[in-house]
Design a protein around this motif. Structure first.
Motif, PDB file in Angstrom:
ATOM      1  N   CYS A 157       0.830  -1.208   0.000  1.00  0.00           N
ATOM      2  CA  CYS A 157       0.000   0.000   0.000  1.00  0.00           C
ATOM      3  C   CYS A 157       0.863   1.256   0.000  1.00  0.00           C
ATOM      4  O   CYS A 157       0.547   2.241  -0.662  1.00  0.00           O
ATOM      5  CB  CYS A 157      -0.920   0.004   1.224  1.00  0.00           C
ATOM      6  N   LEU A 158       1.963   1.210   0.740  1.00  0.00           N
ATOM      7  CA  LEU A 158       2.819   2.387   0.884  1.00  0.00           C
ATOM      8  C   LEU A 158       3.478   2.773  -0.426  1.00  0.00           C
ATOM      9  O   LEU A 158       3.579   3.954  -0.761  1.00  0.00           O
ATOM     10  CB  LEU A 158       3.889   2.099   1.954  1.00  0.00           C
ATOM     11  N   THR A 159       3.922   1.786  -1.191  1.00  0.00           N
ATOM     12  CA  THR A 159       4.687   2.061  -2.407  1.00  0.00           C
ATOM     13  C   THR A 159       3.901   1.822  -3.684  1.00  0.00           C
ATOM     14  O   THR A 159       4.398   2.132  -4.772  1.00  0.00           O
ATOM     15  CB  THR A 159       5.961   1.192  -2.449  1.00  0.00           C
ATOM     16  N   GLY A 160       2.696   1.254  -3.580  1.00  0.00           N
ATOM     17  CA  GLY A 160       1.927   0.955  -4.776  1.00  0.00           C
ATOM     18  C   GLY A 160       2.467  -0.221  -5.561  1.00  0.00           C
ATOM     19  O   GLY A 160       2.184  -0.363  -6.751  1.00  0.00           O
ATOM     20  N   PHE A 161       3.241  -1.095  -4.904  1.00  0.00           N
ATOM     21  CA  PHE A 161       3.832  -2.233  -5.613  1.00  0.00           C
ATOM     22  C   PHE A 161       2.723  -3.193  -6.039  1.00  0.00           C
ATOM     23  O   PHE A 161       1.830  -3.497  -5.268  1.00  0.00           O
ATOM     24  CB  PHE A 161       4.840  -2.953  -4.717  1.00  0.00           C
ATOM     25  N   PRO A 162       2.762  -3.687  -7.288  1.00  0.00           N
ATOM     26  CA  PRO A 162       1.669  -4.523  -7.797  1.00  0.00           C
ATOM     27  C   PRO A 162       1.622  -5.891  -7.136  1.00  0.00           C
ATOM     28  O   PRO A 162       2.586  -6.339  -6.519  1.00  0.00           O
ATOM     29  CB  PRO A 162       1.990  -4.643  -9.291  1.00  0.00           C
ATOM     30  N   ASP A 163       0.483  -6.568  -7.291  1.00  0.00           N
ATOM     31  CA  ASP A 163       0.314  -7.913  -6.742  1.00  0.00           C
ATOM     32  C   ASP A 163       1.277  -8.875  -7.415  1.00  0.00           C
ATOM     33  O   ASP A 163       1.687  -8.686  -8.560  1.00  0.00           O
ATOM     34  CB  ASP A 163      -1.124  -8.393  -6.956  1.00  0.00           C
ATOM     35  N   GLY A 164       1.610  -9.930  -6.700  1.00  0.00           N
ATOM     36  CA  GLY A 164       2.500 -10.939  -7.247  1.00  0.00           C
ATOM     37  C   GLY A 164       2.740 -12.046  -6.247  1.00  0.00           C
ATOM     38  O   GLY A 164       2.064 -12.140  -5.219  1.00  0.00           O
TER      39      GLY A 164
END
Length: 315
Positions: A157-164
């Motif tokens: 959530c903090l960095t917007g890193f995509p699902d994986g």
């Protein structure tokens, strides 16, 4: 003693031949009072044998209040972490990891919230070093621990890193918040950045160079540009390779993210921006590309380079 025998001794008659039986509680209560085994009846006998009887409603209300206490510390977070606080309240992650509010309280308030408030780590550091500095010890964020899983959900959530999934994805997700397995595996691809004899030689040849996080966080600056200067940032290595082949040493300084910005890339771009360079970014016109652009914008200021609505329509 078998259930049938217990039934027969209690009621003074054998059970029916159907194979199952039921006993009315009011009947048991009357027998216990009449026999003198429990003059105060069935309720007193149950308390004497098993301890105080707690109502299910009271237990449920007490647990709900305890979980509210668990979720109170994340509730005061703001920004992107506020979304994380709402998500873990609704998706059951904390319940799956800790099972009880007594176990969840220290996990959430004393560990996960404290870790997330200290992120992103700047300058980037190893996960073990960060854990030793901010949590209970160097192994607090070891792979697979409940705390590591909870903090990683907050980092997304903090960095917007995509699902994986899988190990490589987890390493990159941790790195998006500046937490690294080591300082050599995080790299960034560059073109025409000077700073060391090796880089200067690459610039004179117009050839790309790979910089590690270790080289970027050492005692002396490694890569530099004359300021003020425009530095072109791209997502795809093909763009940088084409610029190198076409323009060679005449190409303006370039940095390639190669997907989600690595800790090395973010460190380099922050240093360049702080020193006065103007960052111009171009990426893919798809949802993945937009997520990368948004993640980059949370770390450094940039202007669009062939990355506007007009460019999209023309493309």
């Amino acid at each position: 003693m078998s259930p049938n025998a217990a039934h027969e001794r209690l009621l003074g008659r054998p059970p029916r031949s159907s194979g199952s039986f039921s006993i009315r509680l009011i009947t048991v209560d009357a027998i216990l009072r009449r026999s003198g085994v429990s003059p105060d009846g069935l309720a007193a006998a149950v308390v004497a044998l098993t301890g105080p009887v707690v109502l299910h409603a009271e237990t449920r209300n007490r647990e709900e209040r305890a979980w509210e206490v668990v979720y109170a510390p994340p509730g005061i977070l703001d920004g992107e972490l506020a979304r994380w606080a709402e998500r873990i309240r609704g998706d059951g992650l904390v319940l799956r990891l800790a099972r009880t509010p007594e176990a969840a309280g220290p996990l959430v308030a004393a560990a996960a919230v404290r870790a997330l408030r200290a992120l992103p780590a700047s300058p980037p550091t190893s996960r073990a070093t960060f854990a030793a500095r901010n949590l209970s010890g160097a192994h607090a964020l070891d792979e697979g621990t409940p705390l590591a899983m909870l903090v990683l959900s907050g980092i997304r959530c903090l960095t917007g890193f995509p699902d994986g999934s899988a190990a490589q994805w987890r390493r990159e997700a941790w790195a998006s918040a500046g937490l690294l397995k080591d300082d050599l595996s995080s790299t960034v691809l560059t073109l025409n950045l000077r700073g060391t004899p090796a880089l200067d030689w690459m610039v004179d040849s117009g050839e790309p160079a790979v910089l590690t996080l270790r080289s970027l966080t050492g005692r002396a600056p490694v890569a530099s540009v004359p300021t003020p200067c425009d530095v072109y940032v791209c997502e795809n290595p093909t763009v940088l390779s084409g610029a190198s082949s076409t323009l060679g040493p005449a190409c303006p300084p370039m940095v390639c993210l190669q997907g989600q910005p690595s800790a090395a890339a973010l460190t380099l771009l922050r240093d360049l921006s702080t020193s006065g360079a103007h960052l111009l970014y171009h990426g893919d016109f798809d949802w993945g590309g937009m997520r990368i652009a948004a993640a980059l914008a949370r770390s450094v200021p940039w202007r669009a380079w062939r990355y506007t609505a007009a460019d999209y329509r023309a493309a």
